[in-house]
Every structure is written in C-alpha cells, then in structure tokens.
Design a protein around this motif. Structure first.
Motif, mmCIF file in Angstrom:
data_model
loop_
_atom_site.group_PDB
_atom_site.id
_atom_site.type_symbol
_atom_site.label_atom_id
_atom_site.label_comp_id
_atom_site.label_asym_id
_atom_site.label_seq_id
_atom_site.Cartn_x
_atom_site.Cartn_y
_atom_site.Cartn_z
ATOM 1 N N MET A 54 0.852 -1.193 0.000
ATOM 2 C CA MET A 54 0.000 0.000 0.000
ATOM 3 C C MET A 54 0.887 1.242 0.000
ATOM 4 N N ALA A 55 0.589 2.172 -0.889
ATOM 5 C CA ALA A 55 1.380 3.403 -0.988
ATOM 6 C C ALA A 55 1.097 4.319 0.203
ATOM 7 N N LEU A 56 2.055 5.184 0.477
ATOM 8 C CA LEU A 56 1.906 6.094 1.619
ATOM 9 C C LEU A 56 0.682 6.995 1.452
ATOM 10 N N ASP A 57 0.429 7.442 0.226
ATOM 11 C CA ASP A 57 -0.744 8.293 -0.028
ATOM 12 C C ASP A 57 -2.038 7.560 0.316
ATOM 13 N N ASP A 58 -2.084 6.271 -0.018
ATOM 14 C CA ASP A 58 -3.278 5.473 0.292
ATOM 15 C C ASP A 58 -3.486 5.350 1.793
ATOM 16 N N ILE A 59 -2.390 5.187 2.514
ATOM 17 C CA ILE A 59 -2.471 5.084 3.987
ATOM 18 C C ILE A 59 -3.039 6.385 4.555
ATOM 19 N N GLU B 246 5.690 -0.105 5.670
ATOM 20 C CA GLU B 246 6.042 0.197 4.285
ATOM 21 C C GLU B 246 7.522 0.560 4.176
ATOM 22 N N SER B 247 8.023 1.347 5.128
ATOM 23 C CA SER B 247 9.425 1.774 5.054
ATOM 24 C C SER B 247 10.366 0.587 5.282
ATOM 25 N N LYS B 248 9.976 -0.369 6.122
ATOM 26 C CA LYS B 248 10.811 -1.554 6.368
ATOM 27 C C LYS B 248 10.849 -2.467 5.148
ATOM 28 N N GLN B 249 9.726 -2.503 4.414
ATOM 29 C CA GLN B 249 9.674 -3.365 3.229
ATOM 30 C C GLN B 249 10.490 -2.778 2.087
ATOM 31 N N GLY B 250 10.877 -1.558 2.203
ATOM 32 C CA GLY B 250 11.714 -0.925 1.195
ATOM 33 C C GLY B 250 10.901 -0.282 0.081
ATOM 34 N N GLY B 251 11.591 0.359 -0.798
ATOM 35 C CA GLY B 251 10.920 1.002 -1.918
ATOM 36 C C GLY B 251 10.381 2.380 -1.583
ATOM 37 N N VAL B 252 10.582 2.814 -0.334
ATOM 38 C CA VAL B 252 10.096 4.130 0.080
ATOM 39 C C VAL B 252 11.271 4.867 0.722
ATOM 40 N N SER B 253 11.536 6.060 0.280
ATOM 41 C CA SER B 253 12.663 6.811 0.840
ATOM 42 C C SER B 253 12.318 7.330 2.237
ATOM 43 N N GLU B 254 13.370 7.580 2.990
ATOM 44 C CA GLU B 254 13.156 8.090 4.353
ATOM 45 C C GLU B 254 12.494 9.459 4.321
ATOM 46 N N GLU B 255 12.819 10.215 3.306
ATOM 47 C CA GLU B 255 12.226 11.549 3.147
ATOM 48 C C GLU B 255 10.711 11.438 2.957
#
Length: 187
Positions: A1-6, A144-153
């Motif tokens: 799930m994308a951050l925007d969706d969350i 989501e951040s642990k699964q990767g594919g998402v920058s810390e920013e």
C-alpha cells in the motif's frame, strides 16, 4: 500500500469519527426540540421487527420546545410511545389520537451541567478514536518503510502529513464541543 493510500484511509476514518460525533451531539438534548433526538430510536412493530421512528412517522417541530410525531400507520402509535419511554431521554410522550407530542421542559442548571459532561465524554471518545487511527496509520507507514521502496524523506513527509490530519480533526472535534456546550448552556 502506498503512503498516499495510507493517509487517505486515515483521513476517511477520521472524517467518519467526526460524523459520528456530530450525530451523537444531535441526539444530545438541549432546551430546543430537535427531531434528531428521537429519529434513531427503534420501536418494535409488526410482530417483532425493529424500525427507527423516522421510518415509521413524520417528525416535526411546530414550536421551539415541542416535537410532534405523526405515525404513517396508526397501529404503530403505542409501539412508538413505548420506545420513547424506554429510550430514557427524559421526556414523556403524550398521545392525542394518532399524534404523539413531546414537550421539552426547561432544563435546570444542574441538568445542563450534566449534559455538558456527557458532551465532553463523547468528544474525548472521538479524540481517542482519532489518536488510534493515527497510531494505526503510523504502523502502516513504518511497515512500508521496512519493506523498502520508500525513501526516508517520503516517510518523514507522510508522518508530518498524518500529524497535520490528526491536529485538524482534533481541532474540529473541539470546535463541535464548544458549539454544543454553548447550545446546551444557552437558556
């Protein structure tokens, strides 16, 4: 799930929490007659089925401190009357033929203060629900951040946006509470 969706899901849930609070506040009795006070009370009619009063009758407020309930089927009048008595809203229904009248007495200062406390409890429950929604969304963001594919920013931005959402809805709840408190305490 994308951050925007969350974030969208969290905002949707917060919006629903606010709507629930507004409905609860509408059912909280003030000195004025409001159809919202009785429309969701369920009555047992037609051999045991539960129906809301708004589905069984027309509810009008011809005077500031009176509600008139006109059942569409005269056979449901006594069931509606019993349901209102059972709901324990502090009003005694008066049946006059096919019409039920509810006269709202002036609220005492003590009763007004009790109602304000009830409103505060409802608002606090809503605030807690919004905090839970924020917590759940934060957990999703961290997953989501642990699964990767998402920058810390991106994660930082999402967390900031979530906090802004939280603050906005807490503020809205506080505004609703102030408005309801003022309405209750106005004689």
């Amino acid at each position: 799930m994308a951050l925007d969706d969350i974030l969208l899901e969290a905002e949707e849930k917060m919006m629903k929490t606010e709507e629930v609070l507004q409905r609860e506040f509408a059912g909280l009795r003030t000195g004025k007659a409001s159809p919202a006070l009785v429309e969701n009370i369920t009555a047992e009619v037609y051999g045991g089925s539960q129906m809301r009063i708004r589905e069984l009758a027309g509810i009008t407020s011809p005077e500031p401190r009176m509600l008139v309930i006109q059942p569409w089927d005269a056979s449901t009048t006594s069931a509606i009357e019993k349901a209102i008595q059972k709901a324990n809203i502090g009003l005694n229904p008066v049946v006059q033929g096919k019409v039920i009248r509810l006269v709202f007495p002036e609220l005492s200062e003590e009763r007004r203060k009790e109602l304000v406390k009830v409103a505060h409890k409802m608002a606090e429950d809503s605030r807690i629900a919004i905090r839970h929604i924020r917590r759940d969304a934060l957990e999703h963001i961290k997953k989501e951040s642990k699964q990767g594919g998402v920058s810390e920013e991106d994660v930082e931005h999402a967390e900031k946006d979530l906090q802004k959402l939280h603050d906005t809805y807490i503020q809205k709840i506080d505004q609703h509470l102030v408005h309801k408190e003022k309405e209750i305490m106005t004689v």
